[in-house]
Design a protein around this motif. Structure first.
Motif, PDB file in Angstrom:
ATOM      1  N   ALA A 161       0.826  -1.210   0.000  1.00 48.79           N
ATOM      2  CA  ALA A 161       0.000   0.000   0.000  1.00 48.79           C
ATOM      3  C   ALA A 161       0.860   1.259   0.000  1.00 48.79           C
ATOM      4  N   VAL A 162       1.964   1.227   0.730  1.00 50.07           N
ATOM      5  CA  VAL A 162       2.852   2.393   0.791  1.00 50.07           C
ATOM      6  C   VAL A 162       3.472   2.675  -0.577  1.00 50.07           C
ATOM      7  N   VAL A 163       3.977   1.627  -1.227  1.00 47.59           N
ATOM      8  CA  VAL A 163       4.602   1.793  -2.546  1.00 47.59           C
ATOM      9  C   VAL A 163       3.584   2.318  -3.556  1.00 47.59           C
ATOM     10  N   GLN A 164       2.397   1.738  -3.558  1.00 47.84           N
ATOM     11  CA  GLN A 164       1.381   2.160  -4.519  1.00 47.84           C
ATOM     12  C   GLN A 164       0.927   3.596  -4.259  1.00 47.84           C
ATOM     13  N   GLY A 165       0.774   3.958  -2.997  1.00 50.90           N
ATOM     14  CA  GLY A 165       0.351   5.309  -2.669  1.00 50.90           C
ATOM     15  C   GLY A 165       1.362   6.349  -3.087  1.00 50.90           C
ATOM     16  N   PHE A 166       2.634   6.140  -2.723  1.00 50.94           N
ATOM     17  CA  PHE A 166       3.667   7.099  -3.099  1.00 50.94           C
ATOM     18  C   PHE A 166       3.908   7.094  -4.602  1.00 50.94           C
ATOM     19  N   ALA A 167       3.750   5.928  -5.234  1.00 52.93           N
ATOM     20  CA  ALA A 167       3.909   5.871  -6.688  1.00 52.93           C
ATOM     21  C   ALA A 167       2.844   6.700  -7.381  1.00 52.93           C
ATOM     22  N   LEU A 168       1.620   6.659  -6.863  1.00 53.02           N
ATOM     23  CA  LEU A 168       0.540   7.449  -7.459  1.00 53.02           C
ATOM     24  C   LEU A 168       0.828   8.942  -7.321  1.00 53.02           C
ATOM     25  N   ILE A 169       1.276   9.361  -6.131  1.00 53.22           N
ATOM     26  CA  ILE A 169       1.594  10.778  -5.919  1.00 53.22           C
ATOM     27  C   ILE A 169       2.732  11.214  -6.842  1.00 53.22           C
ATOM     28  N   ALA A 170       3.805  10.400  -6.882  1.00 54.03           N
ATOM     29  CA  ALA A 170       4.946  10.746  -7.728  1.00 54.03           C
ATOM     30  C   ALA A 170       4.560  10.750  -9.202  1.00 54.03           C
ATOM     31  N   ALA A 171       3.706   9.795  -9.598  1.00 56.05           N
ATOM     32  CA  ALA A 171       3.310   9.696 -10.997  1.00 56.05           C
ATOM     33  C   ALA A 171       2.528  10.926 -11.436  1.00 56.05           C
ATOM     34  N   VAL A 172       1.603  11.379 -10.596  1.00 57.38           N
ATOM     35  CA  VAL A 172       0.823  12.569 -10.943  1.00 57.38           C
ATOM     36  C   VAL A 172       1.736  13.782 -11.059  1.00 57.38           C
ATOM     37  N   GLY A 173       2.693  13.902 -10.138  1.00 55.94           N
ATOM     38  CA  GLY A 173       3.629  15.017 -10.199  1.00 55.94           C
ATOM     39  C   GLY A 173       4.483  14.983 -11.445  1.00 55.94           C
ATOM     40  N   PHE A 174       5.053  13.810 -11.753  1.00 50.91           N
ATOM     41  CA  PHE A 174       5.889  13.690 -12.943  1.00 50.91           C
ATOM     42  C   PHE A 174       5.072  13.871 -14.215  1.00 50.91           C
ATOM     43  N   SER A 175       3.853  13.355 -14.217  1.00 54.74           N
ATOM     44  CA  SER A 175       2.997  13.503 -15.395  1.00 54.74           C
ATOM     45  C   SER A 175       2.689  14.969 -15.661  1.00 54.74           C
ATOM     46  N   SER A 176       2.363  15.721 -14.612  1.00 57.20           N
ATOM     47  CA  SER A 176       2.094  17.150 -14.778  1.00 57.20           C
ATOM     48  C   SER A 176       3.335  17.872 -15.277  1.00 57.20           C
ATOM     49  N   TRP A 177       4.483  17.516 -14.724  1.00 56.70           N
ATOM     50  CA  TRP A 177       5.736  18.143 -15.176  1.00 56.70           C
ATOM     51  C   TRP A 177       6.011  17.805 -16.639  1.00 56.70           C
TER      52      TRP A 177
END
Length: 363
Positions: A316-332
């Motif tokens: 759950a921790v990996v998936q949660g942080f991956a989602l946050i990082a993915a949204v940030g990188f995608s926006s960038w």
């Protein structure tokens, strides 16, 4: 015949600027942006294979991981299609879970043939996608609100159908379908690969796929070219529902049981895979290959950490942080792509101005 200065300017191409790291935005950064995630996947697999060669670097581990993640891949692809047109489907997990419940329930409770149960479950998922699309386009309800409401309603209908209990047994014929293998690979893996390949062909080669991408890129511009954005949004939700329905139906057939909490467990990893996949291969765009790489990266990371002794909560921790990082990188990545396109247009205009002849002044 002697050429005048304006004529020479027309015939002589403008001087080309060398492609340097500064001029093109950074070739290394561009390469890492496209292929950083696949390289990270290779690195993760190599690291844990060296760390735990007996358990991690074994075909049984890879085969089990592929089988487990095949369902996540299909649900992630189902979530990706509405994202392409700029909409969210928060009911995608509930939709897949409902397909699993229907597949198991129609086979066990109503006694329908397994293939018919699977087809009816996928059809129900398509109807749910259609309802989502119509609510968003016709009633003008925000996709967050519409699909969240649909997900809640699906959960209630599922509990009504199962009498608020989990279905723990299925006919052997359904298990035979869900646990079949071909060439040593589970049927779920083969279906996931076929679905991914078909979706990639649709998005890249067929007109409907290009229209979906055009609607997501600029809805107003797409409409000016003759595309009907509302129709394509409905199409995207139906396609996403069908893909998620296939994954959910096979999940129920493979597991041999179905519970009302299945949808909730599929939602987060599906969106994590879709968003993280948009940061690779074609950064800033949702794409099939990137989603596959992202799902496998998360799966092998979690599997490796669990094998070295980390408790299951790490998933759950990996998936949660991956989602946050993915949204940030995608926006960038989207901002970066837009900036590079703007710079390229300005450079083209500057080159045209340089090449244009200077008008003669009247004598």
């Amino acid at each position: 015949m002697t050429q005048t200065q304006p004529e020479r300017a027309l015939r002589t191409p403008p001087e080309r600027r060398p492609r340097t790291v500064t001029a093109d935005g950074g070739a290394t950064l561009h390469l890492f942006g496209r292929f950083g995630l696949p390289m990270l996947l290779v690195l993760v697999v190599a690291l844990f294979s060296f760390w735990k060669p007996a358990s991690f670097f074994a075909w049984s581990n890879f085969n089990a991981t592929f089988a487990q993640q095949a369902i996540i891949v299909m649900v992630a692809l189902g979530a990706m299609v509405p994202l392409i047109v700029g909409e969210f489907d928060l009911s995608i997990g509930a939709n897949a879970g409902f397909a699993a419940i229907l597949t198991v329930g129609l086979s066990e409770l109503q006694g329908l043939p397994p293939w018919l149960a699977i087809l009816l479950a996928v059809a129900a998922s398509a109807v749910i996608g259609l309802l989502n699309g119509l609510i968003i386009t016709r009633l003008r309800v925000n996709s967050f609100v519409a699909t969240l409401g649909t997900a809640t309603a699906i959960g209630g209908i599922g509990q009504l159908y199962t009498d608020q209990r989990d279905i723990q047994s299925v006919p052997p014929e359904l298990l035979t379908i869900g646990r079949a293998t071909f060439a040593g690979l589970p049927i779920t893996v083969i279906v996931a690969v076929v679905v991914a390949a078909l979706l990639a062909v649709v998005l890249q080669l067929l007109p409907i796929g290009r229209q979906l991408l055009a609607v997501g890129a600029n809805r107003k511009a797409a409409e000016l070219t003759g595309i009907r954005p509302e129709l394509r949004i409905v199409t995207a939700f139906v396609m996403g529902g069908v893909i998620a329905g296939i994954g959910g139906a096979l999940y129920g057939a493979n597991l041999g049981a179905a519970g009302n909490q299945t949808g909730a467990t599929l939602l987060l990893p599906a969106f994590a895979g879709a968003f993280l996949g948009s940061t690779t291969i074609t950064p800033g765009r949702y794409n099939v290959l990137g989603t596959l790489v992202a799902v496998l990266l998360l799966a092998f990371t979690v599997s490796g950490l669990e094998q070295v002794g980390v408790q299951p909560w790490i998933e759950a921790v990996v998936q949660g942080f991956a989602l946050i990082a993915a949204v940030g990188f995608s926006s960038w990545a989207i901002r970066r792509r837009t900036q590079l396109m703007r710079n390229a247009q300005l450079a083209l205009l500057a080159a045209q101005d340089t090449a244009a002849p200077t008008p003669k002044e009247p004598a």
